[in-house]
Design an enzyme around this catalytic site. Sequence first.
Site: not given
Length: 296
Positions: A56, A109
């Site tokens: 994103d 992540y």
Amino acid sequence: MKRRAFKVGYIGSNFYGFQRQPNLRTVEGEIIDTLIDIGYMESPEDGRFRIAGRTDGGVNSLGNVVSFQSEEEFHINKINSHLPDDVQFLAEAPVRFGFKPRYAKERWYRYILFNNDIDLEKLKEVSKLFVGTHNFTNFTKRYQKTTVRTINKINIIDTKIDVDERLNRPYKTNDFDFNQNFPNLNESYRPIFIDVYGESFLWNMVRKMMRVFLDYSMGKLTLDDVNNYLNPGGDDKRENIKVLSGENLILMDTIYDNIKFKYDDYAVEKFKRYLASQMVYHQKSYGIVESILNSF
């Protein structure tokens, strides 16, 4: 004709996300335009350009992966010399023609929180609930074919007391000393790393998880609340969990079976120099704001 996969580093705050969008600056758009400009392919279709994931807006990366094929000889630093400084190829690996980077063995992540009223023990407590296989329908922005995902592990790292995480790094680098680089840094803004490992993730999944982690650590949620999020009922009612900022999220690495990426020393050092220049800029900005504040 040869095919290569590349690990890509970028600072997401400078882009409107990874995926190409008309009239907007994106990571994918910059890469494709560059590859076309220097003659590595005529179009994404011609080069069979593929990506591991679409991060994103605001999300950063040290380990997203793209792959393409070309009749030209692959030179990672030639490509990097034509790419903008804030998006660079860091490593490469030869791959078969049928290789699809989206099918990774594991993704890593890292979300960065800051130590301001955060209970570390509560962070560790709530993280244990998420390890394993769950229905993450409450942790995605949109309906998908399946919302069941598996979290392999979650590590909580307090940089104040636990800085030795070198074994987890995809490449060697020197330890970063926050005390040396930011000697006046307020304790409230010393980072806490939350490392999440899994095969695949839903859209906004990690950022919604981090909202729940933060709310629980600050006493805004109970463990029963969190369990209810992870075990939704059959009435299709979804909880509205707000996402945390994308700028705090880094795609650290993407791992595959039987594919070993070779990091290019010059490419890594070049990207590190760019990051260091950004640190100097922010240090100067910090000094100016601090000076103004102390003048009152």
